[in-house]
Motif scaffolding. Structure first.
Motif, mmCIF file in Angstrom:
data_model
loop_
_atom_site.group_PDB
_atom_site.id
_atom_site.type_symbol
_atom_site.label_atom_id
_atom_site.label_comp_id
_atom_site.label_asym_id
_atom_site.label_seq_id
_atom_site.Cartn_x
_atom_site.Cartn_y
_atom_site.Cartn_z
ATOM 1 N N ALA A 379 0.836 -1.209 0.000
ATOM 2 C CA ALA A 379 0.000 0.000 0.000
ATOM 3 C C ALA A 379 0.865 1.250 0.000
ATOM 4 C CB ALA A 379 -0.930 -0.009 1.205
ATOM 5 N N THR A 380 2.015 1.171 0.656
ATOM 6 C CA THR A 380 2.945 2.302 0.695
ATOM 7 C C THR A 380 3.658 2.457 -0.641
ATOM 8 O OG1 THR A 380 3.305 2.045 3.077
ATOM 9 C CG2 THR A 380 5.021 3.199 1.833
ATOM 10 N N HIS A 381 4.130 1.340 -1.195
ATOM 11 C CA HIS A 381 4.932 1.373 -2.423
ATOM 12 C C HIS A 381 4.108 1.674 -3.674
ATOM 13 C CE1 HIS A 381 7.868 -1.500 -0.185
ATOM 14 N NE2 HIS A 381 8.047 -0.233 0.147
ATOM 15 N N LEU A 382 2.810 1.487 -3.590
ATOM 16 C CA LEU A 382 1.947 1.698 -4.765
ATOM 17 C C LEU A 382 0.987 2.861 -4.550
ATOM 18 C CD1 LEU A 382 1.271 -2.095 -5.426
ATOM 19 C CD2 LEU A 382 2.839 -0.606 -6.681
ATOM 20 N N ASN A 383 1.388 3.771 -3.690
ATOM 21 C CA ASN A 383 0.570 4.947 -3.384
ATOM 22 C C ASN A 383 0.765 6.000 -4.485
ATOM 23 O OD1 ASN A 383 -0.705 7.198 -2.364
ATOM 24 N ND2 ASN A 383 0.354 7.173 -0.387
ATOM 25 N N PRO A 384 -0.279 6.305 -5.262
ATOM 26 C CA PRO A 384 -0.126 7.265 -6.369
ATOM 27 C C PRO A 384 0.185 8.685 -5.900
ATOM 28 C CG PRO A 384 -2.443 6.682 -6.059
ATOM 29 C CD PRO A 384 -1.647 5.761 -5.182
ATOM 30 N N LYS A 385 -0.065 8.994 -4.623
ATOM 31 C CA LYS A 385 0.269 10.322 -4.103
ATOM 32 C C LYS A 385 1.777 10.496 -3.956
ATOM 33 C CE LYS A 385 -4.092 10.852 -1.560
ATOM 34 N NZ LYS A 385 -4.718 10.994 -0.218
ATOM 35 N N LYS A 386 2.486 9.379 -3.806
ATOM 36 C CA LYS A 386 3.941 9.434 -3.666
ATOM 37 C C LYS A 386 4.650 9.028 -4.959
ATOM 38 C CE LYS A 386 8.072 9.558 -1.966
ATOM 39 N NZ LYS A 386 8.755 10.849 -1.764
ATOM 40 N N TYR A 387 4.110 8.007 -5.632
ATOM 41 C CA TYR A 387 4.749 7.482 -6.833
ATOM 42 C C TYR A 387 3.843 7.699 -8.043
ATOM 43 C CZ TYR A 387 7.760 5.078 -3.463
ATOM 44 O OH TYR A 387 8.631 4.790 -2.447
ATOM 45 N N LYS A 388 4.292 8.531 -8.971
ATOM 46 C CA LYS A 388 3.523 8.759 -10.193
ATOM 47 C C LYS A 388 3.451 7.460 -11.001
ATOM 48 C CE LYS A 388 3.405 11.615 -14.377
ATOM 49 N NZ LYS A 388 4.114 12.636 -15.179
ATOM 50 N N ASP A 389 2.265 7.129 -11.482
ATOM 51 C CA ASP A 389 2.051 5.874 -12.223
ATOM 52 C C ASP A 389 2.707 4.717 -11.453
ATOM 53 O OD1 ASP A 389 0.791 7.252 -14.343
ATOM 54 O OD2 ASP A 389 2.742 7.706 -15.235
ATOM 55 N N PRO A 390 2.200 4.412 -10.278
ATOM 56 C CA PRO A 390 2.889 3.481 -9.378
ATOM 57 C C PRO A 390 3.089 2.077 -9.928
ATOM 58 C CG PRO A 390 0.646 3.908 -8.618
ATOM 59 C CD PRO A 390 0.931 4.893 -9.701
#
Length: 477
Positions: A379-390
């Motif tokens: 959930a952290t690594h695929l968070n679109p708020k942190k990672y664009k196009d996760p």
């Protein structure tokens, strides 16, 4: 007749009360929303349900949509608070030993041993961590670099003479043999028993539904552990009968510690430590390497840039055939970005558990003492708020980031004081293997490469490729 009626009535009332208590656990404050599932089972079946997505696991995604980033559930009979909130997850890691402590379900403890390093706390955990760093710390890895490169070159040469190679099993074998040699001087060609075969049986049931019934994956997992532990125990007894003047491997060092006057290290703790190190050192790294090669196969632009970095290292040498130096290894900037991105999308560790030591207030909720907290790295690594196009594989996203340590937004190697001590060893093995692969070989996919998560990452059909040796003029120009 009346007595029977009264007895049945009391039984129904008791069952109803028990079910209501299960679904509405006591709390001095306000629990997060969620469902405790069925009595005894909780939501365990849903949690272990296989899926083929690289996205956030459906079990988590559906409940976040329904309840929000923090919710309650029950897994294998234990009440659990699930955190997909980066601030809460970071807080949990930072409060290790004060508000939380490492914890895993009993089913995991039975597999890894009651005295495994993940279940120990305080001084004992720090003591074992310092022991492991004698092998996997900076000086140990620097000495290990030539052997890691030699092992990678030999295996790649061997595989290039085969019609095809299944990467997951083959890289696991390569890494296991190297690690077992450093840890216990194990030589599979000279040993009468196949130590790794016991770990293979162990792995197949590691993340499976915990029914200890003959024929089930979980039962085979426990038998695999039992056999591996028997081999390690026999080795320990033989070493103690014939102590060596100069330690030849990590096992000798451990035995020296056991025999010291006033030591706190017991045989049980030592054997569980060796078991966990052998498992952790090869299984997670082979999964990451296999997925990394799949990413390279799917993205020619990334492969081209990675290859250019490693061919530049060769061109800058006086002798292109000389071995990797530590300075060359540390110069692999894009390679480390590639490894971070692989780890981010691999999510090999789908859940990290802690246990609340006291009642903890967080925002509007209370986490009761004794409850488990499950941090969800995907959930952290695929968070679109942190990672664009996760879901897009993009190593360049790490150019402006320093992910050598854990953070609120990157926890592939754990977090807090339990940041994985083998992280640098994993990165060393991956980087060196990739260096040898992309500078000396091309490959074509044969079959497989599809993934399944249960919830841990698996390659159900393996990943078969055919290696082709590059011509010399292809390699460095």
């Amino acid at each position: 007749m009346w007595a029977l009626f009264i007895w049945v009535s009391l039984l129904l009332i008791s069952i109803t009360h028990w079910v209501r208590s299960w679904r509405n656990p006591k709390c001095k404050g306000k629990l997060p929303p969620g469902s405790m599932g069925f009595p005894l089972l909780g939501e365990t079946i849903q949690f272990f349900k296989p899926n083929t997505t690289s996205d956030i696991p459906p079990f988590i995604k559906e409940r976040v949509k329904k309840y929000g980033p923090i919710f309650k559930t029950n897994l294998v009979g234990r009440p659990v608070i699930v955190s997909t909130d980066p601030d809460l997850s970071y807080f949990v890691f930072q409060q290790e030993g004060r508000c939380f402590q490492s914890w895993y379900p009993d089913t995991f403890t039975n597999i890894f041993g009651k005295k495994n390093v993940g279940s120990l706390h305080g001084f004992m955990y720090k003591y074992l961590k310092s022991m492991v760093l004698t092998l996997f710390g900076y000086d140990g890895l620097k000495k290990m670099l030539p052997q890691v490169e030699l092992t990678a070159n030999k295996r790649l040469e061997l595989w290039s003479n085969q019609e095809s190679v299944e990467l997951k099993d083959s890289t696991a074998s390569m890494i296991f043999d190297l690690t077992a040699k450093k840890l216990i001087s194990h030589d599979p060609d000279k040993s009468s028993e196949n130590l790794r075969s016991n770990f293979v049986a162990f792995i197949r049931g590691l993340i499976s539904f915990p029914f200890n019934i003959p024929g089930t994956a979980y039962h085979k997992c426990l038998k695999g552990r039992e056999n591996a532990m028997r081999m390690l125990r026999n080795m320990l007894q033989e070493r103690r009968k014939k102590p060596q003047t100069n330690p030849s491997d990590f096992f000798d060092y451990v035995i020296e510690e056991i025999q010291k006057e006033g030591t706190i290290l017991t045989e049980e703790i030592a054997l569980d430590l060796m078991f966990v190190l052998l498992f952790a050192s090869f299984e997670t790294t082979s999964l990451a390497l296999t997925l990394a090669i799949k990413f390279l196969s799917d993205d020619p632009a990334v492969l081209k840039r990675l290859t250019e970095e490693h061919e530049t290292i060769l061109r800058n040498r006086e002798d292109a055939d000389s071995g990797l130096t530590w300075e060359e290894y540390k110069s692999m900037t894009y390679t480390f970005q590639f490894i971070n991105e692989t780890a981010r999308l691999a999510n090999i560790v789908p859940a990290i558990f802690r246990k609340a030591l006291i009642d903890i207030k967080y925002k509007d909720y209370t986490i009761p003492a004794g409850w488990a907290v499950m941090v969800c790295p995907p959930a952290t690594h695929l968070n679109p708020k942190k990672y664009k196009d996760p879901l897009v594989f993009n190593p360049s996203r790490w150019e402006e980031s320093n992910a050598n340590n854990a953070s609120k937004h990157f926890m592939a190697f754990g977090g807090g004081m339990r940041f994985c001590v083998g992280t640098d060893f994993t990165k060393l093995q991956m980087a060196v293997f990739l260096h040898s692969l992309v500078t000396k070989y091309r490959w074509e996919e044969i079959i497989g490469g599809n993934i399944v998560r249960t919830p841990g990452l698996q390659f159900p059909n393996g990943y078969h490729v055919r290696l082709h040796r590059k011509y010399t003029r292809e390699c460095y120009k």
